[in-house]
Scaffold this motif. Sequence first.
Motif, short mmCIF file in Angstrom:
data_model
loop_
_atom_site.label_atom_id
_atom_site.label_comp_id
_atom_site.label_asym_id
_atom_site.label_seq_id
_atom_site.Cartn_x
_atom_site.Cartn_y
_atom_site.Cartn_z
N GLU A 15 2.18 -2.99 16.19
CA GLU A 15 2.45 -4.07 17.15
C GLU A 15 2.16 -5.45 16.57
O GLU A 15 2.92 -6.38 16.73
CB GLU A 15 1.64 -3.82 18.42
CG GLU A 15 1.86 -4.84 19.53
CD GLU A 15 3.21 -4.72 20.22
OE1 GLU A 15 3.88 -3.69 20.04
OE2 GLU A 15 3.60 -5.67 20.92
N TYR A 19 6.95 -8.54 13.74
CA TYR A 19 7.96 -9.52 13.34
C TYR A 19 8.03 -9.77 11.83
O TYR A 19 8.83 -10.55 11.38
CB TYR A 19 7.71 -10.85 14.05
CG TYR A 19 7.72 -10.72 15.55
CD1 TYR A 19 8.82 -10.16 16.20
CD2 TYR A 19 6.65 -11.15 16.32
CE1 TYR A 19 8.84 -10.02 17.58
CE2 TYR A 19 6.67 -11.02 17.69
CZ TYR A 19 7.76 -10.46 18.32
OH TYR A 19 7.79 -10.35 19.67
N MET A 320 13.80 -17.17 17.29
CA MET A 320 12.40 -17.29 17.69
C MET A 320 11.97 -16.05 18.47
O MET A 320 12.65 -15.60 19.37
CB MET A 320 12.21 -18.54 18.57
CG MET A 320 10.76 -18.76 18.99
SD MET A 320 9.69 -19.22 17.60
CE MET A 320 8.10 -18.62 18.16
N PHE A 321 10.83 -15.51 18.09
CA PHE A 321 10.23 -14.40 18.83
C PHE A 321 8.88 -14.87 19.34
O PHE A 321 8.07 -15.36 18.55
CB PHE A 321 10.00 -13.18 17.93
CG PHE A 321 11.25 -12.69 17.27
CD1 PHE A 321 12.11 -11.83 17.94
CD2 PHE A 321 11.58 -13.10 15.99
CE1 PHE A 321 13.27 -11.38 17.34
CE2 PHE A 321 12.75 -12.65 15.38
CZ PHE A 321 13.59 -11.78 16.06
N THR A 322 8.63 -14.73 20.58
CA THR A 322 7.32 -15.15 21.05
C THR A 322 6.73 -14.17 22.05
O THR A 322 7.44 -13.52 22.80
CB THR A 322 7.32 -16.60 21.60
OG1 THR A 322 6.15 -16.82 22.37
CG2 THR A 322 8.52 -16.84 22.49
N GLN A 323 5.44 -14.05 22.01
CA GLN A 323 4.71 -13.05 22.78
C GLN A 323 3.37 -13.64 23.19
O GLN A 323 2.38 -13.44 22.51
CB GLN A 323 4.42 -11.89 21.83
CG GLN A 323 4.97 -10.56 22.20
CD GLN A 323 4.44 -9.54 21.22
OE1 GLN A 323 4.67 -9.64 20.02
NE2 GLN A 323 3.68 -8.60 21.72
N PRO A 324 3.30 -14.41 24.24
CA PRO A 324 2.00 -14.93 24.68
C PRO A 324 1.33 -13.90 25.60
O PRO A 324 1.81 -13.67 26.69
CB PRO A 324 2.37 -16.20 25.44
CG PRO A 324 3.79 -16.02 25.86
CD PRO A 324 4.39 -14.88 25.10
N MET A 325 0.27 -13.30 25.15
CA MET A 325 -0.29 -12.17 25.90
C MET A 325 -1.66 -12.48 26.50
O MET A 325 -2.45 -13.18 25.91
CB MET A 325 -0.44 -10.95 24.99
CG MET A 325 0.87 -10.40 24.52
SD MET A 325 0.65 -9.17 23.23
CE MET A 325 0.28 -10.18 21.83
N LEU A 326 -1.90 -11.90 27.65
CA LEU A 326 -3.22 -11.99 28.27
C LEU A 326 -3.72 -10.58 28.53
O LEU A 326 -2.99 -9.76 29.06
CB LEU A 326 -3.11 -12.70 29.62
CG LEU A 326 -2.79 -14.18 29.65
CD1 LEU A 326 -2.52 -14.64 31.07
CD2 LEU A 326 -3.95 -14.97 29.07
N GLU A 327 -4.92 -10.31 28.13
CA GLU A 327 -5.50 -9.01 28.41
C GLU A 327 -6.87 -9.28 29.02
O GLU A 327 -7.77 -9.78 28.35
CB GLU A 327 -5.61 -8.20 27.13
CG GLU A 327 -5.77 -6.72 27.38
CD GLU A 327 -5.65 -5.89 26.10
OE1 GLU A 327 -4.85 -6.24 25.22
OE2 GLU A 327 -6.40 -4.91 25.99
N HIS A 337 -0.97 -19.02 30.71
CA HIS A 337 -0.21 -19.22 29.50
C HIS A 337 1.23 -19.54 29.84
O HIS A 337 1.72 -19.23 30.90
CB HIS A 337 -0.35 -18.05 28.51
CG HIS A 337 0.30 -16.79 28.95
ND1 HIS A 337 -0.15 -15.57 28.56
CD2 HIS A 337 1.37 -16.57 29.72
CE1 HIS A 337 0.62 -14.64 29.08
NE2 HIS A 337 1.54 -15.20 29.79
N GLY A 338 1.86 -20.22 28.91
CA GLY A 338 3.24 -20.60 29.14
C GLY A 338 3.95 -20.57 27.82
O GLY A 338 3.35 -20.78 26.76
N SER A 339 5.24 -20.29 27.87
CA SER A 339 6.00 -20.25 26.64
C SER A 339 7.41 -20.70 26.96
O SER A 339 7.97 -20.33 27.98
CB SER A 339 6.01 -18.82 26.11
OG SER A 339 6.78 -18.78 24.95
N THR A 340 7.98 -21.51 26.10
CA THR A 340 9.36 -21.92 26.32
C THR A 340 10.10 -21.87 24.99
O THR A 340 9.52 -22.07 23.93
CB THR A 340 9.47 -23.36 26.85
OG1 THR A 340 8.84 -24.23 25.91
CG2 THR A 340 8.83 -23.53 28.20
N VAL A 341 11.38 -21.56 25.07
CA VAL A 341 12.26 -21.70 23.91
C VAL A 341 13.44 -22.51 24.41
O VAL A 341 14.02 -22.19 25.44
CB VAL A 341 12.76 -20.34 23.39
CG1 VAL A 341 13.61 -20.53 22.14
CG2 VAL A 341 11.58 -19.42 23.08
#
Lengths: 413, 251, 493
Positions: A15, A19, A320-327, A337-341
Amino acid sequence: MDALIASGLPTKKDERYKYTDIAAALEPDFGLNLSRLPLSFDPRQTYRCRVPGLGSRVHYVVGDSVAESNVIVDDGRLFVGPMVEFAQRYPDLFRAYYNKVEGDSLTALNTMLVQDGIVIRVAKGCKVDDLLQIVNLSVGNVPMLANRRQLIIMEQGAEASILCCNHSATGCNNLATEVVEGYLANGSHLQYYSVEETSDNCNLLNTTAFMQHEGSNLEYGSITLNSGLLRRSVKIEFDGSNAQTTVSGLVLAHGTSHIDNNLLVAHNAPLCRSDILYKYVLDGSSTGAFAGKVLVNAQAQKTDSQETNANLCVSPSARMFTQPMLEIYADDVKCNHGSTVGQLDDTALFYMAQRGITPEEGRLLLQQSFAWDVLQRIDLLPLRQRLIHMVEERFRRGIGACGDCVMCGGNEI
Amino acid sequence: MLEIRNIHASVEGKEILKGINLTVKAGEVHVLMGPNGSGKSTLSNVIVGNPQYTVTAGTITFNGRDLLAMPPEDRSHEGIFMSYQQPVEIPGVSMNNFMRAAVNAKRKYQGLPPIGGGDFLKMVKEKRELVGLDADLTRRSVNEGFSGGEKKRNEIFQMAMLEPQLAILDETDSGLDVDALRIVAEGFNRLRTPQTAAICITHYQRMLDYIKPDIVHVMLDGRIMRTGGPDLAYRIESEGFDWLKETTPNS
Amino acid sequence: MLKSRVKSQEPRVKNDNTFVRDVANRDYEYGFTTDVETEVIECGLSEEVVRLISQKKGEPDWLLDFRLKAFRHWQTMEQPSWAHVELPLIDYQAISYYADPRGRKHKSGRQEIDPELEKTFDKLGIPLNERLALSGVAVDAVMDSVSVKTTFKEKLAEKGIIFCSISEAVGKCPQLVRQYLGSVVNYRDNFFAALNSAVFSDGSFVYIPKGVRCPMELSTYFRINAINTGQFERTLIVCDEGGYVSYLEGCTAPMRDENQLHAAIVEIVVQKDAEVKYSTVQNWYPGDKEGKGGVYNLVTTRGLLKGERSRLSWTQVETGSAITWKYPSCILQGDDSIAEFYSVAVTNNHQQADTGTKMVHLGRNTRSTIVSKGISAGHSQNSYRGLVKMSDKAGGSRNYSSCDSLLLSDTCGAHTFPYIDVNNDSSVVEHEATTSKISEEQLMYCNQRGIPPEEAVALIVNGYAKDVLSKLPMEFAVEAQKLLSVSLEGSVG
């Protein structure tokens, strides 16, 4: 070595390496400078990379060797010098801190092959005013694999700023593995910035780990202006309460470069704060990847965490590959969290055009302003201004135009 | 109605109230003044039973019943209402549903069946008009996107709906312009009866121009330093609190 | 409360757990079993079993081939472990793959259904008698492996709409089934999809012809009853050009100490200018307060927005199941197609949910929206996992995702795993997520207004989930609200 054999190299099925194809990066037949042939090259003569307005002490690492022309600092308060030297002078400290990072097989590969590196140790209560600068130079007429190491020890209440610049002085394909370990004791304060300005054929696999104790403060920044394949795996761990970290990342990618930032901030103690901002501007056929995980363990109550990742794809074939994760395993937390493309704002471009600004200029301005707020987070004003200048030059004149270095353009040695 | 005896209370381990004595009788309006941090809001939070405040000593009775033994909702059912300084927003929950839940919880406590839909809407309309609250606001989520004035007016509307015996107004006047203050105060006055009482926390005299107090208390450092008539409020307005610091607390 | 009755042919349910069962009974009101004669095939899975299922259903050769291909592929696969749930290795040989509650009556050729079955569905609030039915809702009632009854079939047929069990559709309109079955979810897709393709029992089939707006809500109600059986239903919805249908799915199961497996596939094909709304209220038995028993809900649900301007909207309220592994997804193939995913997932006690969606944008100017609300209480683990992919051909496309998590205890976990892949320079993807605990201030405010804590939590949670609940059809929205409150009972101390 055992760890490496046990787990093998990471594959895209892991995991955290989803990328980036590590095997492919290691595939070329790289030479290792095992016999420690001295490189007939004094970086101090040909290579100046300094930040105007800041008294800085520069330490060069050429390939995987610490340059001999470096002046070792060792005044009891501060040590800056080769790892080999540090291990001889302070064997206990070295044993206590070296290679404590819980790494994967890439870390194991580095540990196995590494020959030297830089150690920075700031003694208890000591405040270092000058910027400590490390310059890593990629060299060689044949494809080389360099294995670098940094060990940073911040004792109780210590303060320091470190700038690490990666440059290339070769046209040859090369790969570096780099492991950076940092320890922030109670109440210490570290600013660590890393600037990547190499070339398309320079590849870097970096593993960075910071351990933060009570009340410590880390400002970590990584600015990528030019690189081939770059993989940064950064782990920041809070082991004591009331610690905080600010993580800032800026990536400007072009051509076929592949920039993968993998971040893990582990909250293991209560009342810590993390603030993460990564921005990518992707041009050409470049690929950007960002995986940022904030892990909040059950004991980390009253965690305050903010993570933002914003990306601009400015060419049709950029990806673009993005993975903003919260655990999250604690309940009294504030995590966002926030993510934009996206792309440049057409309305803004048109508005500027209407005011007589050409589309090219408009694009430049918008890209610069997009990058602006990452650079604004850099505390050291001269460094911030220098980086703003470099980013502007990078946008305006393309790659390899930092404007100051003799080596710009990747002359061969 | 309300008897507070030697209340000590702390928040996060820090003692804020250091022995408060206060008696409020039916029909009275008490005003609580004092500089920031003197414990005014803590006292009101202790009365309504906010779990963040720990009572370390003392007693509070309401109509002879032990208030401190009751959970916050039962204190509400018993007739205590607090108008918050900064009313909390509850996204997605409409004012109508919120109030219906509150009204029905109180009716259940009193052994009454839930209110019918038609009766409820009639009641909402009636009370809304009493405080001049827009019909639109009762359809929106609780306090979400309300202006400062709307929030305060909404608090008074809820007070009208729940018909408390004792209302605590925690700086209801802050952040309001003169017109808004007048509307809120008039709404409050309309709800006053000889059977009800109020504790009004304020920094300003101007609130007292609309709500005529019977008794004024001044708090300093967790204690009531001085109690007097309305004239005490005027003296505070012109001279501040410093002159009180030299004096000793009244008994 | 109904006392469980134990059927003669079932192994006796152990009685040593009565207390826990009684406690759990209060919360899960669908935990009863139905006493009907059920024909259950022997436990175990082999090629013979696959052939037997196919034979029992009187299927044509092409369908048997489909099953066998899937079965052979499944044998080469391993149970996946990537989700954020602790799913034990399931013993696939200990499950019966076919249970028919219609018993012998079916074989004797009688058309009426067992009154016990009718009573069961009445009890579940799903009357099978058309006169008593919820107005404007047609129901396909599935118990264990077979469809018991489909209501309003004739009325729908007048408009050319086909609404029947999938077994029936295989006989009635084989060309349609053959054309679309497996066209959205290939049997190679994943482990559970392969398993389902091999042994799928019953499920609903819907065909909406060109230009037809379905005049009523269609719904399927799934019920697991028999013990030690898995349910492997398969739903196929095809909405032809310009058509419209709104479809609801509800599920419950009896309370048993053993875990039950539910591995379904839902496939939806939406043609040009057509619109499908798919809503689920999933309330499988979640296990007891100690985490014993409950349904493993491991499903593959996916829609293909095949034509231009097609629309698909998923709405799910997930409150049940011990383990949920579910990602209702959309392939936005047609240009200008629009997809939506609205989800509320509640986990309490020892439940684990890993749920979310995939939005794969292939066509130009496609739009997708994701709104996910996770609510975790007790010792549960609740994860959102979602992929948004913009292909290089999907220029001008947009996605907006919002994923919020609410924590009601300090022993639960709430996680967010979004994956965003963008392969072009004219698409915009926005993702935002927040995690917070239920606000003390909000609770205190409600308490001060006289609303007791448990009721206040239900009120706040329903408000929190309102964006999603408002997407459900009226009749189900009320039900779902109640369900949320019940699921969280005992979650505040």
